[in-house]
Enzyme design. Structure first.
Site, PDB file in Angstrom:
ATOM      1  CB  SER A 139      -6.305  -7.469 -10.299  1.00 53.47           C
ATOM      2  OG  SER A 139      -6.848  -9.136  -9.513  1.00 53.47           O
ATOM      3  CE1 TYR A 153      -6.600  -5.722  -5.020  1.00 52.00           C
ATOM      4  CE2 TYR A 153      -7.355  -6.949  -6.456  1.00 52.00           C
ATOM      5  CZ  TYR A 153      -6.175  -6.520  -5.549  1.00 52.00           C
ATOM      6  OH  TYR A 153      -5.391  -6.850  -6.901  1.00 52.00           O
TER       7      TYR A 153
HETATM    8  N1  NAP Z   1      -0.723 -11.454  -5.400  1.00 52.01           N
HETATM    9  C1  NAP Z   1      -1.574 -11.559  -6.788  1.00 52.01           C
HETATM   10  O1  NAP Z   1      -2.858 -12.176  -6.267  1.00 52.01           O
HETATM   11  C2  NAP Z   1      -2.383 -10.629  -7.634  1.00 52.01           C
HETATM   12  C3  NAP Z   1      -3.164 -10.572  -8.254  1.00 52.01           C
HETATM   13  C4  NAP Z   1      -3.761  -9.650  -9.114  1.00 52.01           C
HETATM   14  C5  NAP Z   1      -3.314  -8.747  -8.996  1.00 52.01           C
HETATM   15  N2  NAP Z   1      -1.874  -8.438  -7.934  1.00 52.01           N
HETATM   16  C6  NAP Z   1      -1.551  -6.949  -8.022  1.00 52.01           C
HETATM   17  O2  NAP Z   1      -0.043  -7.721  -8.785  1.00 52.01           O
HETATM   18  C7  NAP Z   1       0.931  -6.092  -8.560  1.00 52.01           C
HETATM   19  C8  NAP Z   1       1.735  -6.942  -7.419  1.00 52.01           C
HETATM   20  O3  NAP Z   1       1.374  -7.484  -6.644  1.00 52.01           O
HETATM   21  P1  NAP Z   1       1.575  -8.288  -5.486  1.00 52.01           P
HETATM   22  O4  NAP Z   1       1.229 -10.254  -5.613  1.00 52.01           O
HETATM   23  O5  NAP Z   1       3.517  -8.591  -6.120  1.00 52.01           O
HETATM   24  O6  NAP Z   1       2.225  -8.008  -3.538  1.00 52.01           O
HETATM   25  P2  NAP Z   1       3.269  -7.746  -3.351  1.00 52.01           P
HETATM   26  O7  NAP Z   1       3.656  -8.945  -3.112  1.00 52.01           O
HETATM   27  O8  NAP Z   1       2.335  -7.282  -2.457  1.00 52.01           O
HETATM   28  O9  NAP Z   1       4.128  -6.647  -3.155  1.00 52.01           O
HETATM   29  C9  NAP Z   1       3.453  -4.991  -3.916  1.00 52.01           C
HETATM   30  C10 NAP Z   1       4.790  -4.338  -4.547  1.00 52.01           C
HETATM   31  O10 NAP Z   1       3.874  -2.764  -4.269  1.00 52.01           O
HETATM   32  C11 NAP Z   1       4.713  -1.965  -3.664  1.00 52.01           C
HETATM   33  N3  NAP Z   1       3.878  -0.924  -2.966  1.00 52.01           N
HETATM   34  C12 NAP Z   1       2.757  -1.073  -2.326  1.00 52.01           C
HETATM   35  N4  NAP Z   1       2.827   0.034  -1.901  1.00 52.01           N
HETATM   36  C13 NAP Z   1       3.097   0.914  -2.312  1.00 52.01           C
HETATM   37  C14 NAP Z   1       3.579   2.711  -2.304  1.00 52.01           C
HETATM   38  N5  NAP Z   1       2.642   3.284  -1.946  1.00 52.01           N
HETATM   39  N6  NAP Z   1       4.562   2.745  -2.833  1.00 52.01           N
HETATM   40  C15 NAP Z   1       5.770   2.559  -4.030  1.00 52.01           C
HETATM   41  N7  NAP Z   1       5.100   0.616  -3.568  1.00 52.01           N
HETATM   42  C16 NAP Z   1       4.550  -0.139  -3.482  1.00 52.01           C
HETATM   43  C17 NAP Z   1       5.047  -3.078  -2.663  1.00 52.01           C
HETATM   44  O11 NAP Z   1       6.479  -2.429  -1.947  1.00 52.01           O
HETATM   45  P3  NAP Z   1       6.936  -2.423  -0.239  1.00 52.01           P
HETATM   46  O12 NAP Z   1       8.137  -3.318  -0.770  1.00 52.01           O
HETATM   47  O13 NAP Z   1       7.740  -0.896   0.091  1.00 52.01           O
HETATM   48  O14 NAP Z   1       6.144  -3.025  -0.282  1.00 52.01           O
HETATM   49  C18 NAP Z   1       5.812  -3.974  -3.472  1.00 52.01           C
HETATM   50  O15 NAP Z   1       7.152  -4.208  -4.184  1.00 52.01           O
HETATM   51  C19 NAP Z   1      -0.558  -6.159  -7.409  1.00 52.01           C
HETATM   52  O16 NAP Z   1      -0.564  -4.402  -8.255  1.00 52.01           O
HETATM   53  C20 NAP Z   1      -1.428  -6.701  -7.139  1.00 52.01           C
HETATM   54  O17 NAP Z   1      -3.092  -5.785  -6.961  1.00 52.01           O
HETATM   55  C21 NAP Z   1      -1.417  -9.775  -7.498  1.00 52.01           C
END
Ligand code: NAP
Length: 237
Positions: A139, A153
């Site tokens: 991130s 975070y």
């Molecule tokens: N969105 C942003 O603005 C942003 C920015 C920077 C970085 N990121 C990073 O990008 C990555 C993906 O984020 P996203 O935005 O796609 O988030 P999201 O929409 O909240 O999705 C999170 C994903 O992680 C899975 N997950 C959470 N806890 C888990 C666990 N214990 N075991 C296995 N799977 C788990 C969730 O599965 P479930 O469906 O089962 O809950 C879901 O598939 C993350 O690492 C996040 O920190 C996101």
């Protein structure tokens, strides 16, 4: 079989929704075989009709045995692992003063410790290809502390960036390349819970998926250690 006929295999964690779902769909579209780590495995609609190139695996990042089981299942079915996309992540919006140890442990468990175990479990397979790839969804919170609420975070995401550099160091001689992908807000459930900005003003997960597909398709001689991408202007990103 010529090198052009080999279907490369990528493991994507947290592929149920958000960024992981888009990355998996894009990789399949570009000819990769994808193994999807999901807490609740459900065949995505985009995978219907492509079941020969899609594997669903029950994967919970909080289960310390889950990575080895997943790698074993992928190797048993496909015989190779070319890339890991460590995407599963959680965000607990608490300052470092508000957070307790359980909050910090929860974020380190999913955002740092599980990706390290996944790389470790897949290490021999990644090295065996001579061009293994490791991507971690870190991130911009792994590059700067943007706000008090993002502080806890950020601890985990700075560690995620360090993990990627450490993997790059450990595997460079064996052809492994590791990239810390560092986005700002991406239009997913996670960002929706954090910002009032309209989704169309955030980085789109489909665009991030194209970036990740590009990164893992680069040759060994084009190593990208970090890739920062932002939807808004900041001083350095
Ligand atoms: N969105 C942003 O603005 C942003 C920015 C920077 C970085 N990121 C990073 O990008 C990555 C993906 O984020 P996203 O935005 O796609 O988030 P999201 O929409 O909240 O999705 C999170 C994903 O992680 C899975 N997950 C959470 N806890 C888990 C666990 N214990 N075991 C296995 N799977 C788990 C969730 O599965 P479930 O469906 O089962 O809950 C879901 O598939 C993350 O690492 C996040 O920190 C996101």
């Amino acid at each position: 079989m010529s090198v052009h006929q080999i279907k490369r295999v990528a493991l994507i964690s947290g592929a149920s929704r958000g960024i992981g779902n888009h990355v998996a769909a894009e990789l399949l579209r570009q000819g990769w075989t994808v193994s999807l780590g999901m807490r609740k495995p459900v065949m995505p609609t985009w995978a219907v009709g492509h079941e020969d190139a899609v594997q669903l695996v029950a994967y919970d990042a909080d289960d310390t045995q889950a990575e080895q089981r997943w790698v074993n299942e992928a190797l048993q079915r496909f015989g190779r692992i070319d890339a890991i996309v460590a995407n599963a992540g959680i965000m607990i919006p608490k300052t470092v003063i508000e957070a307790d140890d359980e909050d910090i442990d929860a974020m380190f468990s999913v955002n740092v410790k599980a990706p390290r175990r996944l790389a470790k479990a897949a290490w021999d397979a990644l090295c065996a290809t001579g061009c293994g790839r490791f991507i971690i969804l870190a991130s911009l919170s792994g590059k700067r502390v943007k706000s008090a609420a993002a502080g806890s975070y950020s601890l985990s995401k700075f560690a995620a960036v360090a993990l990627s550099h450490a993997i790059r160091q450990a595997g460079f001689d064996k052809g492994v390349r590791a990239t810390a992908v560092c986005p700002g807000f991406v239009a997913t459930d996670m960002a929706a819970a954090l910002t009032d900005r309209p989704a169309d003003q955030l980085t789109q997960p489909a665009d991030l998926a194209c970036i990740i597909a590009m990164l893992i398709s680069l040759p060994n001689e084009a190593s990208v250690a970090e890739f920062a991408v932002n939807c808004q202007l900041e001083e350095f990103f």
